[in-house]
Enzyme design. Structure first.
Site, PDB file in Angstrom:
ATOM      1  N   THR A 184       0.838  -1.193   0.000  1.00 38.09           N
ATOM      2  CA  THR A 184       0.000   0.000   0.000  1.00 38.09           C
ATOM      3  C   THR A 184       0.876   1.247   0.000  1.00 38.09           C
ATOM      4  O   THR A 184       1.869   1.327   0.723  1.00 38.09           O
ATOM      5  CB  THR A 184      -0.947   0.019   1.212  1.00 38.09           C
ATOM      6  OG1 THR A 184      -1.901  -1.038   1.068  1.00 38.09           O
ATOM      7  CG2 THR A 184      -1.695   1.335   1.320  1.00 38.09           C
ATOM      8  N   PHE A 202       1.128   5.093   0.912  1.00 32.21           N
ATOM      9  CA  PHE A 202       0.590   6.134   1.784  1.00 32.21           C
ATOM     10  C   PHE A 202       1.171   7.490   1.383  1.00 32.21           C
ATOM     11  O   PHE A 202       2.299   7.556   0.885  1.00 32.21           O
ATOM     12  CB  PHE A 202       0.968   5.878   3.254  1.00 32.21           C
ATOM     13  CG  PHE A 202       0.370   4.632   3.847  1.00 32.21           C
ATOM     14  CD1 PHE A 202      -0.724   4.705   4.693  1.00 32.21           C
ATOM     15  CD2 PHE A 202       0.916   3.383   3.583  1.00 32.21           C
ATOM     16  CE1 PHE A 202      -1.270   3.553   5.265  1.00 32.21           C
ATOM     17  CE2 PHE A 202       0.379   2.227   4.139  1.00 32.21           C
ATOM     18  CZ  PHE A 202      -0.722   2.313   4.985  1.00 32.21           C
TER      19      PHE A 202
END
Length: 299
Positions: A192, A194
């Site tokens: 992921t 960020f």
């Protein structure tokens, strides 16, 4: 704050109070304690004070109001695409992207009993999507919840022997659940991205690669996007992300969210952005920050 499960509220209040004592060190994240964003805040800023927020808007508001010096927000995942609509959330906030951070995501199936017969699994829609093959192959029904760790807290306080949660293994420790299986994500290269948000724009160091993120709205005429992007090609600027979205209900005002390598001040970047602006109704830079691409991490 009362939107959290009751067994998470004590830790939420404690972390919030601690962050309020030193707001410059506070880093807001969306989710309950033990969520992936909590882990990202700890990894990104080991000396920071993670502050849980129920929604992405709450994390952004914490920075706007000065109760947190920054916020860390997941925006896209390698398996399941977009996480947060940052192109909607960020422009109206007045905040700036000041950094990016990439974190491998590992999901754990957990329940009240280690030998439970699991019928349902509760988690954030992103986590459920990242584990969809695992769940389908076992006939487990996915149930959406606000975030991974809050799902674990909710399962822990319910009396359903067939309910499970999908969350980081840390959440099992926090809320007293039993881990059933680790690494249930559908691919090991589950990462992921960020972004870190702050009130003041960043000035990246000149000794490394940088990124610039911006949004733009093309004119509603034929070949507008083709012409708008031509300057990046002719000036040798690498665009790593381009995503469209609609603004308003007319479906005629198309906006785009883009990432490029480089920063304003570089003549090639300046020429490309100037040409972009000529073919657009608006262009807005959301941030320039150091590049943290996970080179060599994903095989």
């Amino acid at each position: 704050m009362d939107s959290y499960p009751k067994n998470a509220l004590g830790m939420v209040r404690k972390m919030t109070e601690k962050g309020a004592e030193q707001p410059e060190r506070a880093i807001a994240f969306q989710g309950a304690p033990g969520a992936n964003s909590h882990l990202a805040a700890l990894d990104y800023a080991p000396e920071g004070l993670p502050v849980p927020c129920f929604a992405f808007e709450d994390a952004i508001d914490a920075v706007k109001l000065g109760t947190a010096g920054s916020a860390i927000i997941p925006i896209e995942n390698s398996l399941h695409g977009r996480v947060a609509d940052i192109h909607f959330l960020l422009p109206e906030s007045g905040l700036h992207i000041v950094d990016e951070y990439f974190m491998p995501i590992r999901h754990c199936l957990m329940a009240r009993s280690a030998d439970a017969e699991i019928h349902t699994a509760m988690s954030h829609p992103q986590a459920l999507g990242q584990c969809r093959h695992y769940l389908r192959n076992r006939g487990i029904i996915p149930v959406a919840y606000a975030d991974t760790a809050a799902a674990a807290a909710f399962v822990a306080q319910q009396d359903d022997p067939h309910a499970a949660a999908i969350a980081p293994r840390l959440a099992a420790q926090i809320y007293g659940l039993q881990p059933i299986e680790d690494a249930i994500e559908d691919s090991p290269d589950n990462i992921t991205r960020f972004v870190v948000l702050a009130q003041d724009a960043a000035i990246p160091e000149a000794n490394g690669p940088v990124m610039t993120t911006f949004i733009f709205e093309v004119k509603n005429i034929p070949a507008a996007l083709y012409k708008a992007l031509g300057g990046f090609a002719t000036n040798g600027v690498n665009m790593t992300k381009l995503e469209s979205y609609q603004q308003g209900s007319s479906f005629a005002a198309t906006r785009f969210y883009a990432d490029i390598e480089g920063a304003p001040g570089d003549p090639a970047i300046d020429r490309a952005i100037a040409e972009l602006g000529f073919h657009c109704n608006s262009v807005r830079i959301l941030g320039t920050y150091r590049q943290a691409r996970p080179r060599g991490v994903i095989e």
